[in-house]
Each structure stands twice: as C-alpha cells, then as structure tokens.
Design a protein around this motif. Structure first.
Motif, PDB file in Angstrom:
ATOM      1  N   LEU A  87      17.177  20.664 -16.642  1.00 34.30           N
ATOM      2  CA  LEU A  87      16.707  19.290 -16.685  1.00 34.30           C
ATOM      3  C   LEU A  87      17.671  18.404 -15.909  1.00 34.30           C
ATOM      4  CD1 LEU A  87      15.677  19.000 -20.435  1.00 34.30           C
ATOM      5  CD2 LEU A  87      14.289  19.688 -18.495  1.00 34.30           C
ATOM      6  N   ASP A  88      17.161  17.313 -15.377  1.00 35.43           N
ATOM      7  CA  ASP A  88      18.020  16.371 -14.670  1.00 35.43           C
ATOM      8  C   ASP A  88      17.608  14.948 -14.999  1.00 35.43           C
ATOM      9  OD1 ASP A  88      15.942  15.445 -12.770  1.00 35.43           O
ATOM     10  OD2 ASP A  88      16.141  17.414 -11.891  1.00 35.43           O
ATOM     11  N   ALA A  89      18.417  14.012 -14.533  1.00 33.84           N
ATOM     12  CA  ALA A  89      18.200  12.604 -14.864  1.00 33.84           C
ATOM     13  C   ALA A  89      17.135  11.961 -13.999  1.00 33.84           C
ATOM     14  CB  ALA A  89      19.518  11.837 -14.731  1.00 33.84           C
ATOM     15  N   ASP A  90      16.565  12.708 -13.046  1.00 41.13           N
ATOM     16  CA  ASP A  90      15.553  12.142 -12.155  1.00 41.13           C
ATOM     17  C   ASP A  90      14.155  12.213 -12.745  1.00 41.13           C
ATOM     18  OD1 ASP A  90      17.477  11.590 -10.245  1.00 41.13           O
ATOM     19  OD2 ASP A  90      17.262  13.549  -9.290  1.00 41.13           O
ATOM     20  N   MET A  91      13.980  12.934 -13.854  1.00 39.83           N
ATOM     21  CA  MET A  91      12.654  13.040 -14.445  1.00 39.83           C
ATOM     22  C   MET A  91      12.205  11.675 -14.974  1.00 39.83           C
ATOM     23  SD  MET A  91      12.694  16.671 -16.521  1.00 39.83           S
ATOM     24  CE  MET A  91      12.700  18.236 -15.650  1.00 39.83           C
ATOM     25  N   MET A  92      10.996  11.306 -14.617  1.00 46.38           N
ATOM     26  CA  MET A  92      10.448  10.019 -15.030  1.00 46.38           C
ATOM     27  C   MET A  92       9.183  10.266 -15.843  1.00 46.38           C
ATOM     28  SD  MET A  92      12.557   7.830 -13.720  1.00 46.38           S
ATOM     29  CE  MET A  92      11.644   6.297 -13.845  1.00 46.38           C
ATOM     30  N   GLY A  93       9.165   9.803 -17.087  1.00 44.62           N
ATOM     31  CA  GLY A  93       8.006  10.024 -17.928  1.00 44.62           C
ATOM     32  C   GLY A  93       7.794  11.501 -18.195  1.00 44.62           C
ATOM     33  N   PHE A  94       6.580  11.845 -18.599  1.00 46.19           N
ATOM     34  CA  PHE A  94       6.273  13.243 -18.855  1.00 46.19           C
ATOM     35  C   PHE A  94       6.144  14.002 -17.538  1.00 46.19           C
ATOM     36  CE2 PHE A  94       5.068  11.943 -23.161  1.00 46.19           C
ATOM     37  CZ  PHE A  94       5.490  13.029 -23.891  1.00 46.19           C
ATOM     38  N   GLU A  95       6.778  15.164 -17.460  1.00 46.08           N
ATOM     39  CA  GLU A  95       6.701  16.009 -16.274  1.00 46.08           C
ATOM     40  C   GLU A  95       6.033  17.319 -16.646  1.00 46.08           C
ATOM     41  OE1 GLU A  95      10.014  18.068 -13.404  1.00 46.08           O
ATOM     42  OE2 GLU A  95       9.827  15.895 -13.378  1.00 46.08           O
ATOM     43  N   PHE A  96       5.135  17.775 -15.767  1.00 41.30           N
ATOM     44  CA  PHE A  96       4.407  19.014 -15.998  1.00 41.30           C
ATOM     45  C   PHE A  96       5.270  20.203 -15.581  1.00 41.30           C
ATOM     46  CE2 PHE A  96       1.355  22.297 -14.532  1.00 41.30           C
ATOM     47  CZ  PHE A  96       0.717  22.515 -15.734  1.00 41.30           C
ATOM     48  N   VAL A  97       5.366  21.214 -16.448  1.00 44.71           N
ATOM     49  CA  VAL A  97       6.141  22.414 -16.182  1.00 44.71           C
ATOM     50  C   VAL A  97       5.219  23.625 -16.289  1.00 44.71           C
ATOM     51  CG1 VAL A  97       8.046  23.877 -16.952  1.00 44.71           C
ATOM     52  CG2 VAL A  97       8.265  21.390 -17.070  1.00 44.71           C
ATOM     53  N   GLN A  98       5.297  24.500 -15.303  1.00 43.44           N
ATOM     54  CA  GLN A  98       4.473  25.704 -15.277  1.00 43.44           C
ATOM     55  C   GLN A  98       5.378  26.883 -14.945  1.00 43.44           C
ATOM     56  OE1 GLN A  98       0.461  25.853 -13.324  1.00 43.44           O
ATOM     57  NE2 GLN A  98       1.537  27.103 -11.842  1.00 43.44           N
ATOM     58  N   ILE A  99       5.547  27.811 -15.886  1.00 44.03           N
ATOM     59  CA  ILE A  99       6.490  28.912 -15.728  1.00 44.03           C
ATOM     60  C   ILE A  99       5.753  30.239 -15.861  1.00 44.03           C
ATOM     61  CG2 ILE A  99       8.614  29.975 -16.565  1.00 44.03           C
ATOM     62  CD1 ILE A  99       9.414  27.325 -17.755  1.00 44.03           C
ATOM     63  N   PRO A 100       5.854  31.130 -14.876  1.00 43.00           N
ATOM     64  CA  PRO A 100       5.213  32.454 -15.009  1.00 43.00           C
ATOM     65  C   PRO A 100       5.825  33.236 -16.175  1.00 43.00           C
ATOM     66  CG  PRO A 100       5.908  32.045 -12.735  1.00 43.00           C
ATOM     67  CD  PRO A 100       6.520  30.963 -13.577  1.00 43.00           C
ATOM     68  N   LEU A 101       4.987  33.848 -16.980  1.00 43.22           N
ATOM     69  CA  LEU A 101       5.497  34.682 -18.065  1.00 43.22           C
ATOM     70  C   LEU A 101       6.286  35.868 -17.523  1.00 43.22           C
ATOM     71  CD1 LEU A 101       2.426  34.702 -20.482  1.00 43.22           C
ATOM     72  CD2 LEU A 101       4.516  33.356 -20.674  1.00 43.22           C
TER      73      LEU A 101
END
Length: 511
Positions: free
Chosen positions: A352-366
């Motif tokens: 995570l970093d301080a540049d995230m603004m609001g909700f961010e979508f994350v998609q990670i391959p299983l």
C-alpha cells in the motif's frame, strides 16, 4: 535464482470463529471489465528478434534451456519467445530473461504486468511454479548489479502453472504483489529503469522435457478483466460484521477494531473498517472475514478481487498487506492449520502507498498465492474456504490510521482470443464523468471502424438497469451517452460497451 518469496509475518489466528450469517451465494455474470487500459509494451517479439533474450539452467546435468522464435500469439511465425527445458532424472531450475529493448524500460505509473504464456506440460512436470523477477539498472552499465548485496534491486512474485492450460493464457499480476527479491539495495525497484524481466522455474521435478512460450509482455495502468463469472464472498451490504474479527500484537498500544464504514459508493453500513494504532513501537494488526454460511466454494475461480481504501500518510509507510486464504476441511468451523495441523492456507502480499485515493480496485490471480507455511501443505481446497484474512505485518511506529475493505469476491475470466482487442484497441472509451454523479453521468466512445454497438448499465448484482444505445455507430466520431439517476438507488453501477470486435466495462458511482 531459486524462488525466495517468503510471505509469513505471523503465526496467528489459531481458531478464527465462523460467521453466523447465512447468505445465498450469488454467482453472477461478470460485467466489471475495464479492458481498455493504458499500456506500455515491454516486448511483443513481433520483429522475430530474440537477441535481447537469454536462457539459464542449473541442477541436474541434463537440465537445459534455450530460447528461440515460436509460432507466437495468433499463429504467426517469429512473434513469441520459446523456452525449452529438459529436467531429466534430477530436476533443477531453468529460465529465461528478456532485457529491455533500448537499454532500460520506463514503467513509471504502471500498476500491472501482463503477458501471455503457453506451457506444454503434463502431470509429471508438476508442481511447477514460475518466479517472475523485475531487475533494475540504476548506474546505466547495462547489467544488473544486485547479486551479493550490490547497489541495484529486484522485485519478485510467483505464479503457479498447471496442466489445464490450453494454448496461450493471459496473465496479469499487480506490481504491488511483487516483493523484494533478497539481493541488492532493498530500496525498491525504480520502475523508470527496468533492465530485465526474468522468468524462473525453480525446483523443477524430474520428468519429461517440456516447453514454455511467452508473448506480449506489457505494463498497464489498470487491470484488464475478462468476461466470466463473479462469486461474491461478502459485500457487507447488510451492515452486519458479526462474521468478522480483528487481531493485533507487538507494541502495547497497537490495537485494531472492526465496524461499519461509509462504504463503497457512499452508503452507510456497506463496508468493513479496520482501525490501527501502531504507537511508538509498531507491530502487526489485521482482520478476518469468515465465509457467510460456514465455508465458501470458489472452485474454478481465478482471481480474488476487492476494494480497499487506506487512510495512511508517509509516516505509516512502508505498509504491506498480507492476504491469507484458510480452509476448513473437517467442517468444525475453525482453521486447524497452525503448528502443522491438517488444514492449509495460501498467502500473497500487496503493498500500500499514500497515493491511493478513495476506494481502489484490487485484482490478484489466485495462482500468485503460495503455501502459507502451516498446515498440511497440500494446497487449499477452494471449495472449502473458511476465512479471508488481511494482515498488516511489521507496521512501523507512527500515527493511527484506518483501512476500509469492500466487495470481496472471486472471479473467473473466459479464455481470451488469440488476438485480443485490448492489445491494440479499436476503440476509445472514456471514464464516466462526473464520477461519482448525482443527476447525470456522461460516457464518450470513439470507434476506429463502424460497427454495431450496445451500451448497457448493470448494478453490482449483474442486473441490467438501462440500455443507453443499441445499433450501428459510425467511425472517427465522438459518440456520447448519458446515464440519468432517475429511478436508481445510490451505489456502484457498471456500464458495458459491446461491439463486434471489442467489449469493455467501467464503473460509476451514484451518490
């Protein structure tokens, strides 16, 4: 170059409690597909030149590797990279590297690494894990000087292969899941100076020869999501967090608590909030979400997706989230894997970093999740997932912060075509604006050629709520469509544009 990814931060959650909620599992038609992302092509091998590639191997005497042209993505000659491996009777490791054409590659601002892979393997070659490594060249000498603690760094992640892959398969991995490779300066790879993308197969079992082909290595500023099926794990829309819990350890004043948040889309009681106070000592903290209904069946799913909103500042960083999937095989409502128990878990990390603004979508391959180090080490049974656990380990001393989570889901994508539209888009689709909106949101579309197009809007349950257009659209013309708020409840919506040669979906929020 053997895999060194080690993701354990704590041995906790000895018996996480099962949730009391009973929710019907919703398996929906996936319509969230932001497929027209900005891209930076690293190497597509279309010139048939593999002079910027090389192979390596080690272990048993008869383990070898070589590079050369393949039939490529789409069947054309000289458009891919081929790696041949003969593990023989001893096994070993083998791999290939692709040096950035032009010296170094600038992937600044990109969030995902994508490529196509075609493994020609059989059961006798398995288990087979691909380690993907990004190496930098800071001093400009054209070499990676990070081995043995040198000045340059690398990032690594893993991706499991199986015998079910047919033809070229599309792989996309968030750069945030890459972790320090264990050599070099350990100050993070400078994405503006990537020298090599390295593909390493470590711990290859003894077995017959096999081949792996690669194509279309691309960095993107967002995920490409394919049409497929969506299985909601928990969206918290009922405001009930009885199936969640928090834990913390380390310094005395490290604490964590769960509770409702304003949620995705601005509605009350639709998200999960975790508050953390690392104080002057730091430590670890996290939360778990037990499967509503006891256990969750994610069989056949390929990605874990969720939204995250961290309220962090520079003083909270570095901050790495470990995501853990735990199973319940014996049906006792608890994870019995600590201390080598019968049940297993899979883990991955996300920075995570301080540049995230609001909700961010994350998609990670299983496929990027690896064995968590406890339990039976026989792989998690995706039909019996008990907990999804979010762990912040090694939190530095600093001010309190909060992390909100929403829309935890498992997703599977349909196989992509040999020449997918997202590689060379024949259209340009804007983000909705304004977003969020209150009365009307506008979407703009431009086509390279005239074709029949349908523009439809869906809610998060996959139900169609509006059709904005259906019919032929002309080429090289700006087409605008308006979504009105009348008759719609506040929340998240998805607008899908489907043509004869493409499809793309984006999200928009009604406040």
């Amino acid at each position: 170059m053997t895999p060194t990814l080690r993701l354990s931060t704590i041995s906790l959650v000895s018996a996480l409690r099962a949730g009391a909620l009973t929710l019907a599992l919703a398996v929906l038609a996936l319509v969230g597909v932001p497929s027209a992302t900005a891209q930076a092509v690293y190497d597509n091998f279309d010139d048939g030149n593999v002079d910027n590639t090389g192979a390596f191997a080690g272990g048993a005497e008869n383990t070898g590797a070589g590079t050369g042209p393949t039939d490529g993505l789409g069947g054309d000659a000289d458009t891919g990279l081929n790696l041949g491996i003969d593990p023989g009777s001893g096994g070993g490791f083998a791999g290939a590297f692709v040096t950035a054409p032009g010296g170094v590659f600038d992937a600044t601002g990109q969030e995902y690494l994508t490529f196509y892979i075609r493994p020609s393997v059989v059961e006798a070659n398995l288990p087979l894990t691909l380690e993907i490594v990004l190496q930098e060249d800071i001093n400009g000498d054209g070499a990676f000087d990070g081995n043995g603690g040198g000045p340059e760094d690398e990032l690594r992640t893993t991706y499991r292969l199986d015998a079910d892959m047919m033809g070229f398969e599309f792989v996309q991995i968030p750069l945030a899941t890459f972790v320090d490779g264990g050599g070099g300066a350990d100050d993070g790879v400078d994405l503006s100076k990537i020298l090599n993308v390295v593909y390493v197969f470590g711990g290859i079992p003894a077995g017959p020869p096999f081949a792996v082909s690669f194509d279309e290595i691309v960095f993107r500023d967002g995920p490409v999501m394919l049409d497929g099926a969506f299985a909601s794990y928990d969206n918290f829309d009922d405001g009930n967090v009885d199936n969640t819990g928090a834990f913390a350890g380390g310094a005395e004043n490290t604490g964590a608590g769960t509770g409702p948040t304003d949620g995705l889309g601005g509605d009350a009681d639709t998200g999960l909030n975790l508050g953390i106070d690392p104080g002057s000592g730091g430590g670890f903290a996290g939360a778990f979400v037990t499967a509503p209904g006891g256990v969750f069946d994610a069989t056949g799913q390929e990605y874990l997706t969720f939204y995250i909103r961290p309220s962090v500042v520079e003083a909270n960083l570095p901050l790495t989230l470990e995501i853990v999937l735990q199973e319940d095989i014996n049906g006792d409502g608890a994870f019995d894997g600590n201390g080598g128990g019968p049940e297993d878990e899979l883990r991955t990390t996300y920075r995570l970093d301080a540049d995230m603004m609001g909700f961010e979508f994350v998609q990670i391959p299983l496929a990027t999740f690896v064995d968590g180090g406890g339990g039976a080490d026989d792989g998690v049974d995706l039909s019996k997932i008990l907990n999804v656990v979010y762990v912040f380990g090694g939190i530095p001393a600093g001010p309190p912060f909060a992390v909100s989570l929403d829309e935890i889901a498992f997703v599977t994508g349909t196989p992509v075509s040999n020449e997918p539209a997202d590689i060379a888009p024949a259209f340009s689709l804007s983000a909705a604006y304004p977003n969020p909106f209150q009365t009307t949101a506008r979407v703009d579309l431009t086509l390279d050629r005239a074709e029949a197009v349908r523009v439809a809007v869906y809610d998060v349950l996959g139900r169609q709520v509006a059709v904005l257009h259906e019919g032929t659209l002309s080429a090289q013309t700006l087409h605008s469509f308006s979504l009105g708020a009348r008759g719609l409840s506040s929340g998240l919506y998805l607008y899908r544009v489907t043509g004869e040669s493409f499809s793309a979906t984006r999200r928009v929020i009604l406040n």
